[in-house]
Design a protein around this motif. Structure first.
Motif, PDB file in Angstrom:
ATOM      1  N   PHE A   1      -8.350  -2.854  67.081  1.00  0.00           N
ATOM      2  CA  PHE A   1      -7.190  -2.177  66.478  1.00  0.00           C
ATOM      3  C   PHE A   1      -6.538  -1.258  67.503  1.00  0.00           C
ATOM      4  N   ARG A   2      -7.371  -0.523  68.231  1.00  0.00           N
ATOM      5  CA  ARG A   2      -6.837   0.381  69.258  1.00  0.00           C
ATOM      6  C   ARG A   2      -6.108  -0.394  70.364  1.00  0.00           C
ATOM      7  N   ALA A   3      -6.681  -1.542  70.723  1.00  0.00           N
ATOM      8  CA  ALA A   3      -6.124  -2.311  71.843  1.00  0.00           C
ATOM      9  C   ALA A   3      -4.881  -3.116  71.452  1.00  0.00           C
ATOM     10  N   LEU A   4      -4.869  -3.625  70.215  1.00  0.00           N
ATOM     11  CA  LEU A   4      -3.826  -4.584  69.816  1.00  0.00           C
ATOM     12  C   LEU A   4      -2.735  -3.999  68.920  1.00  0.00           C
TER      13      LEU A   4
ATOM     14  N   GLY B   1     -10.566 -20.229  58.247  1.00  0.00           N
ATOM     15  CA  GLY B   1      -9.752 -20.549  57.077  1.00  0.00           C
ATOM     16  C   GLY B   1      -8.481 -19.724  57.026  1.00  0.00           C
ATOM     17  N   VAL B   2      -8.605 -18.436  57.317  1.00  0.00           N
ATOM     18  CA  VAL B   2      -7.439 -17.550  57.342  1.00  0.00           C
ATOM     19  C   VAL B   2      -6.482 -17.989  58.449  1.00  0.00           C
ATOM     20  N   ALA B   3      -7.042 -18.309  59.611  1.00  0.00           N
ATOM     21  CA  ALA B   3      -6.210 -18.752  60.736  1.00  0.00           C
ATOM     22  C   ALA B   3      -5.448 -20.026  60.386  1.00  0.00           C
TER      23      ALA B   3
ATOM     24  N   VAL C   1      -3.370 -11.887  66.237  1.00  0.00           N
ATOM     25  CA  VAL C   1      -3.510 -11.292  67.569  1.00  0.00           C
ATOM     26  C   VAL C   1      -4.971 -11.047  67.950  1.00  0.00           C
ATOM     27  N   GLY C   2      -5.881 -11.133  66.951  1.00  0.00           N
ATOM     28  CA  GLY C   2      -7.288 -10.913  67.268  1.00  0.00           C
ATOM     29  C   GLY C   2      -8.195 -11.156  66.081  1.00  0.00           C
TER      30      GLY C   2
ATOM     31  N   GLN D   1      11.000 -11.294  64.654  1.00  0.00           N
ATOM     32  CA  GLN D   1       9.800 -10.558  65.049  1.00  0.00           C
ATOM     33  C   GLN D   1       8.640 -10.962  64.153  1.00  0.00           C
ATOM     34  N   GLN D   2       7.535 -11.357  64.786  1.00  0.00           N
ATOM     35  CA  GLN D   2       6.383 -11.808  64.024  1.00  0.00           C
ATOM     36  C   GLN D   2       5.510 -10.642  63.568  1.00  0.00           C
ATOM     37  N   ILE D   3       4.843 -10.839  62.422  1.00  0.00           N
ATOM     38  CA  ILE D   3       3.885  -9.868  61.905  1.00  0.00           C
ATOM     39  C   ILE D   3       2.566 -10.095  62.630  1.00  0.00           C
ATOM     40  N   LYS D   4       2.091  -9.093  63.355  1.00  0.00           N
ATOM     41  CA  LYS D   4       0.842  -9.216  64.102  1.00  0.00           C
ATOM     42  C   LYS D   4      -0.336  -8.941  63.162  1.00  0.00           C
ATOM     43  N   VAL D   5      -1.236  -9.914  63.079  1.00  0.00           N
ATOM     44  CA  VAL D   5      -2.349  -9.828  62.128  1.00  0.00           C
ATOM     45  C   VAL D   5      -3.691  -9.800  62.852  1.00  0.00           C
TER      46      VAL D   5
END
Length: 206
Positions: free
Chosen positions: A45-48, A18-20, A32-33, A2-6
């Motif tokens: 945050f609410r959507a994802l 750079g972060v990506a 994720v966004g 399971q991946q950590i959604k960031v």
């Protein structure tokens, strides 16, 4: 696995890129966004519903600390890591009190970002030693009042005591008293040093 959604929140596209680039090499992480403002961050945050949110502090409109509070109001267990160029104790304390689980200097992203995300995702907190030391050093210091912070910010923008008095509709003598208190609390010898200390600690911004 399971991946950590960031979710990445920063108003600078180059920083987000750079972060990506750093996280793109990690099999257990997924971006994720991306948001460029506090309001956009709250909507995403609410959507994802990300597992970890990376949050810049200096953003137009709703700043990082305000956004952290808003996100935590939506979801009290939200895990947020602050990304900032500022190591000052006041800014760090505000962010941590608002609900951030981690605090990371942008100069350390390449070396510490991935590990910090995993640590915070696991439910622990992560604050760089230099930031923790800065907080500890000033823990017993008397804090500036809101009025003193306002006056110091005006000093930083080049206002004289008389100009500040006129802007705030108070006497020049009252401004002088506030400035003296500011110097005492910041252990500064003069107005210039007080401004320098305040900027370094994150008490005021230019």
């Amino acid at each position: 696995m399971q991946q950590i959604k960031v979710l990445i929140v920063d108003d600078h596209p180059i920083l987000r890129e750079g972060v990506a680039a750093v996280l793109g090499c990690e099999d257990d992480m997924q971006i994720v966004g991306e948001a460029a403002s506090g309001m956009e961050a709250l909507e995403l945050f609410r959507a994802l519903d990300p597992d970890v949110t990376l949050m810049d502090l200096q953003m137009p409109g709703m700043n990082g600390v305000e956004t952290i509070r808003a996100v935590r109001k939506e979801k009290s267990e939200a895990r947020i890591i602050v990304l900032t160029t500022y190591s000052g104790d006041i800014l760090a304390s505000k962010a941590l009190k608002a609900g951030a689980s981690g605090y990371l200097l942008k100069s350390s992203l390449k070396d510490q970002l991935v590990d910090t995300i995993r640590v915070v995702h696991s439910g622990r907190r992560r604050v760089p030693p230099e930031v923790a030391a800065e907080i500890a050093e000033h823990l017993a210091d008397e804090q500036l009042s809101d009025r003193e912070v306002d006056i110091l910010a005006r000093v930083a923008h080049g206002r004289t005591n008389k100009e500040i008095a006129r802007e705030l509709s108070i006497s020049a003598g009252t401004v002088n008293v506030h400035v003296k208190n500011i110097l005492l609390k910041l252990h500064a010898h003069d107005r210039t040093q007080a401004v320098t200390v305040a900027l370094k600690r994150g008490i005021i911004e230019l």
